[in-house]
Scaffold this motif. Structure first.
Motif, short mmCIF file in Angstrom:
data_model
loop_
_atom_site.label_atom_id
_atom_site.label_comp_id
_atom_site.label_asym_id
_atom_site.label_seq_id
_atom_site.Cartn_x
_atom_site.Cartn_y
_atom_site.Cartn_z
N VAL A 191 -1.35 2.30 3.22
CA VAL A 191 -0.10 1.86 2.57
C VAL A 191 0.79 3.07 2.28
CG1 VAL A 191 0.85 0.82 0.49
CG2 VAL A 191 -1.12 -0.23 1.60
N SER A 243 2.33 4.25 5.46
CA SER A 243 3.37 3.32 5.86
C SER A 243 4.66 3.56 5.08
CB SER A 243 2.87 1.89 5.64
OG SER A 243 3.86 0.97 6.00
N ALA A 244 4.47 3.81 3.77
CA ALA A 244 5.64 4.07 2.93
C ALA A 244 6.33 5.38 3.34
CB ALA A 244 5.22 4.13 1.47
N ALA A 246 8.12 4.88 6.68
CA ALA A 246 9.27 3.99 6.44
C ALA A 246 9.85 3.47 7.76
CB ALA A 246 10.35 4.73 5.65
N TRP A 277 8.81 -5.81 2.87
CA TRP A 277 7.55 -5.31 2.32
C TRP A 277 6.61 -6.44 1.93
CZ3 TRP A 277 4.48 -1.32 2.19
CH2 TRP A 277 4.98 -0.08 2.60
N ASN A 311 1.32 -3.51 9.86
CA ASN A 311 2.66 -2.93 9.74
C ASN A 311 3.69 -3.56 10.68
OD1 ASN A 311 3.40 -0.38 8.04
ND2 ASN A 311 1.22 -0.22 8.50
#
Lengths: 458, 563
Positions: A27, A30-31, A34, A58, A106
């Motif tokens: 996570v 992934s953040a 972006a 999200w 994702n």
């Protein structure tokens, strides 16, 4: 439920903590990356009753993650009764740490839903003894695979393509014509050739060739060291192949019919999925993560009897995890589809000029721009936007317009995708001024170049 | 009586399969493939040179390796080709005969190796018939490949190991090392593994070190002695030239993607360290030879545009590629048996030479291991059939084994017969069309004999061809006197040169034709590629043009005589 009991013992705790750490790491990555949404995600985002699309995006990602983790937990519950808690926990963790899992939640929510329902189906088939629930399970698996595979409507389902008589006929004709062009050939009578040169045999040949593709060890284990000219996420790290070999050996010598049947069930489901999917390799092979992880877990647990091998295995896999996720975060455009990035670039530029009475022409060469427009800009009125590919070489630009597309759409396409280096110098002649450019890593608009351009015609 | 009839039937059927194998390997050898490729021409011409002068094209006296295109081909193939060339003259057939005979002998040896695994004669016969229709066995027999010759001797050595006669295996292994590069690594390795296994099985593990004796490794020592001259014969380690050109360490350095490497010293990069990626490359190379898609379907770019290419196939037949995984299960289950362990050693040894070279999958360098893979596939087929019969019996217990087996046999025959025709037709006809292009350039076979008739009357022959090393075809197809060519050895490109090694000899000049200037030359023959503007040539006075066509009747070259 019994699986909750696993949490109470130390192994169960380790499993859930491990799962939590790995998911949290994904996570965070992934953040950090972006990455923008793709069309599959956008369709779901707009389905939600939310006006805040980034939040919706999200939510979709986390929902996908939830379904994927759910499928892993169901798999663990099912497998723990068959192969043992230890091996099941190891196999489940191997599925979670795979970069392909990261890619799935994702980027592909429907694949996550599919995996979840397939696991539920497998659970019903395996755990429930009555014929009714077995049939229900099989029906669920089949329906899920067929419906949620969601192949691109323009592409063909591999197995149906392979059994097409017209394809076989075309192939036979092509071969015969080629052979007839030989000046001096070994003369085999046509009547003899026809024993092999017939549609049933060629259909058989095409089906078998498709089946063989399932045995693609390189794509499954070595994608990180050799991409074989294809764009695909890593399924397994290469050190896991060594553990797979050990696991294969021990499993082959094992006399447990139950374990073998379980693996056969998982392989069969993944094989059917493979035959129905016309998608990138990591999506085609994703369901095979489960049976292969089981085999690898056999290798890890058996080798782990000797502590040093345990340490080496854990180190090897841990290091591979580090290498691969570092790679994904360092060069995301190498691994991820470049098309959403192009539209992100385009609409970030368009946003600047949105309220300046321009008419916007947005290319549809690499996707559905109307979806991206709605995501980035909100409302995209047809009076201000035209979503289609354009050819400014043939149709001069209209004044008061902003064009966003690939080089070839401005200066003319090239069959070898070889747009001249001085392409930008042609813009002033057409009263175009370049506002911004973005060069993609991959060639996604073949014939039209690799650089997206936003230009204004005054 | 029944046993006598079954023996006769077995002999007849085996004989038929064998005769079929012989026929398909020699039928149409002159026009399928349609012409020799570069390496074939080199092998043939060097054989011709050896037969005439006892030296290769460079004048090296009785070499163990042929310098050829600075790739130092092992010379045994050429030495053995002397006999057919002396009998039939220098041509496509005489150059390929040694490979064809090797292919036939491979079938013969495999027939006896199969007996180790299939004691039942029916199974033995079925296994033999599967071998007879293997695309790779046929393909590599119909082109002059030193590796095919080496594979035959290697297989002979392996057969002696199966018979538990390691000392007898030394000679065929040694000869295989003189035939091609790969067995120089594979042969000692398989012999070593076999001997270690032998010692391990006959000794308790705790006594192993105590009872270790060099006498257990006498065959390996003999093998080492026999192949030492290969390495001693080369000055300046040029014998390792091929390895230097193709090794994985050189080609893939620095192994990791450059974007992930440290700017200073790549070896200190973390976490994307080159050692990690190098490990992956080596393991991946090894795994490539166990990957069903490579065995049965996938064609790599380096294979596609080379003589290794078999249209429609990877290496094995399609079903065999699938059965291979089932065969591996069988091997794992029976690994306690010596012959099954020998199969594993065979695969390990056969794959090592290919693993350390850069191509991900290289059939020629790993040809020694494919018979082992084939045997494993056939074992998988039988194992799967037995499982299928048992499964059907549990579903239909009232049905005996015979109806199920008969049903399987009928299905097998229905698949086998068209496959036999397809494989034969694919290799003898379709492959000739498919492979007529770059690596087997057209025009030389048809045009060089024509050119040879005129060239003495002209001052110069100017050759403009897109093909590197095209000179070899001019030597081959006219049987150019070797003693004349050897005189040019001092001016030829040096041993370390790679790329186009063309050199001017006799009246031949290899360069681009610039027609606006060259049209003013007199008493010259031009050999031009189809790219030349032939209309411009036709307009020039004093020229006569002969169009040379290739195997598919399209222009391959022009012979232009300028008076």
């Amino acid at each position: 439920m019994k699986f909750l009991n696993t949490a109470t013992n130390s192994l169960g705790k380790i499993f859930f903590v491990g799962l939590l750490i790995l998911i949290s790491a994904q996570v965070v990555i992934s953040a950090l990356i972006a990455y923008p949404p793709n069309e599959e995600q956008l369709n779901l985002v707009f389905f939600l009753p939310l006006n805040n699309y980034p939040l919706g995006f999200w939510i979709i990602k986390l929902l996908s993650l939830l379904f994927l983790v759910g499928s892993v937990i169901i798999f663990h519950v099912l497998a723990s009764k068959i192969i043992g808690v230890k091996k099941s926990a190891v196999a489940s963790l191997l599925v979670v740490i795979s970069p392909a899992s990261y890619a799935l939640w994702n980027l592909h929510p429907f694949d996550c839903f599919k995996v979840f329902f397939v696991m539920v189906g497998c659970f019903l088939v395996w755990r429930m003894r009555s014929m009714k629930t077995i049939c229900l399970g099989l029906f669920l698996i089949t329906l899920t695979l067929v419906v949620l595979s969601r192949n691109n409507p323009r592409s063909n389902i591999p197995i149906f393509t392979a059994i097409k008589p017209s394809l076989a006929e075309d192939e036979i004709k092509s071969r015969l014509n080629s052979e007839m062009s030989l000046v001096d050939q070994v003369d085999i009578p046509l009547s003899v050739k026809r024993i092999a040169y017939n549609k049933p045999y060629f259909i058989f040949k095409n089906v078998i060739n498709l089946v063989i593709k399932y045995g693609d060890i390189e794509t499954v284990f070595f994608q990180e060291v050799n991409n074989f000219g294809q764009k695909s996420f890593v399924l397994f790290f290469w050190p896991e192949f060594i553990l797979f070999v050990f696991g294969f050996f021990w499993l082959a010598r094992s006399s447990s019919v139950l374990q073998n049947k379980f693996i056969v069930l998982l392989i069969t489901v993944s094989f059917i999925d493979f035959l129905l999917l016309n998608k990138p390799p990591y999506q085609q092979f994703f369901l095979s993560l489960f049976p292969l992880s089981v085999i690898i877990s056999f290798g890890i647990v058996r080798l782990g009897v000797i502590r040093i091998f345990s340490v080496v295995s854990a180190f090897g896999i841990g290091f591979s995890f580090l290498v691969n996720y570092f790679d994904v975060s360092t060069r995301p455009t190498y691994w991820l589809d470049n098309r959403p990035l192009v539209y992100k670039f385009i609409f970030q530029e368009v946003k600047i000029y949105q309220n300046q009475n321009y008419h916007f022409y947005i290319t549809s060469l690499v996707g559905k721009p109307e979806l991206y427009c709605r995501y980035y800009l909100g409302i995209c009125q047809s009076s201000s936007f035209t979503f289609d590919s354009f050819r400014l070489k043939d149709h001069p630009p209209k004044g008061g317009s902003i064009y966003a597309g690939f080089q070839g759409e401005f200066v003319g396409e090239d069959v070898r995708n070889d747009i001249p280096p001085e392409w930008a110098s042609k813009f002033p002649k057409n009263n175009l001024t370049i506002l911004a450019t973005y060069t993609t890593r991959d060639t996604i608009a073949y014939h039209f170049g690799d650089t997206a351009v936003v230009a204004v015609a005054k | 009586m029944k046993k006598k009839y079954s023996t006769i039937l077995f002999i007849i059927l085996s004989g038929l399969i064998f005769v079929f194998s012989v026929v398909v390997r020699i039928w149409g050898l002159n026009n399928s493939p349609p012409s020799v490729n570069f390496d074939e021409a080199a092998l043939g011409y060097n054989a011709f040179s050896l037969s005439e002068t006892a030296g290769d094209e460079y004048g090296n006296f009785l070499p163990l390796s042929l310098r050829s295109f600075n790739d130092y081909k092992p010379a045994l193939y050429s030495y053995l080709s002397i006999i057919p060339i002396r009998i039939m003259g220098l041509n496509d057939i005489s150059t390929r005969v040694v490979s064809a005979v090797s292919g036939i002998l491979i079938i013969f040896i495999l027939f006896f190796i199969l007996k180790e695994f299939f004691l039942d004669r029916t199974n033995w016969l079925v296994a033999f018939s599967i071998i007879a229709i293997q695309p790779w066995l046929l393909h590599y027999s119909r082109t002059a490949f030193e590796s095919n010759l080496a594979a035959m001797f290697f297989l002979g050595g392996v057969w002696f190991l199966f018979r538990d006669k390691p000392l007898w295996s030394v000679l065929p292994f040694a000869i295989s090392a003189y035939s091609y590069h790969s067995p120089r690594l594979a042969a000692p390795l398989i012999l070593f593994l076999y001997l270690v296994d032998r010692v391990w099985q006959s000794t308790k593990p705790l006594d192993l070190i105590k009872k270790f004796s060099w006498k257990n490794f006498i065959p390996l020592i003999f093998l080492g002695l026999l192949i030492t001259p290969i390495f001693l014969s080369s000055r300046n380690n040029l014998i390792f030239r091929r390895y230097q050109q193709t090794n994985i360490f050189k080609v893939f350095y620095p192994f990791a993607p450059k974007e992930l490497l440290s700017q200073n010293n790549p070896w200190f990069t973390f976490p994307s360290n080159p050692v990690y990626f190098l490990g992956g490359l080596l393991v991946g190379h090894a795994a490539a030879y166990f990957s069903p898609i490579n065995l049965g379907e996938r064609i790599y770019h380096t294979v596609r545009y080379s003589p290794m290419y078999i249209p429609s196939f990877g290496i094995l037949g399609w079903l065999e590629s699938i059965f291979f995984m089932f065969g591996l299960v069988t091997i794992c289950r029976k690994v306690d048996g010596r012959k099954y362990r020998l199969l594993i050693y065979w695969i390990l040894a056969g794959s090592v030479p290919a693993i350390v070279t850069w191509e991900w999958f290289h059939p020629l360098r790993s040809l020694d291991l494919f018979p082992a893979i084939l045997i494993i596939s056939i074992l998988g087929l039988f194992s799967l059939s037995e499982s299928f019969v048992k499964y059907f019996q549990t579903l239909f217990p009232e049905m005996g084994k015979f109806p199920i087996r008969s049903g399987l046999a009928i299905v097998s025959v229905i698949i086998f017969i068209p496959t036999l025709i397809f494989v034969t037709e694919n290799e003898l006809v379709y492959a000739a069309w498919s492979n007529h292009g770059e690596y087997q350039p057209g025009g030389y076979k048809e045009g060089v004999p024509i050119l040879a008739k005129f060239q003495d009357k002209y001052d110069k022959v100017i050759v403009d061809t897109p093909h590197a090393q095209a000179y070899i075809f001019f030597l081959f197809y006219q049987g150019f006197p070797p003693d004349e060519i050897q005189k040019y050895a001092p001016i030829r490109p040096s041993p370390l040169t790679e790329g186009d090694l063309s050199f001017d000899f006799y009246k031949y000049e290899f360069r681009k034709i610039d027609w606006p200037k060259d049209k003013f030359l007199h008493n010259v023959i031009f050999w031009a590629s189809p790219n030349l503007n032939i209309d411009e040539v036709r307009e020039t006075k004093g020229t006569s043009i002969i169009e040379i066509k290739n195997a598919i009747d399209t222009p391959a070259a022009y012979i232009i005589r300028k008076e």
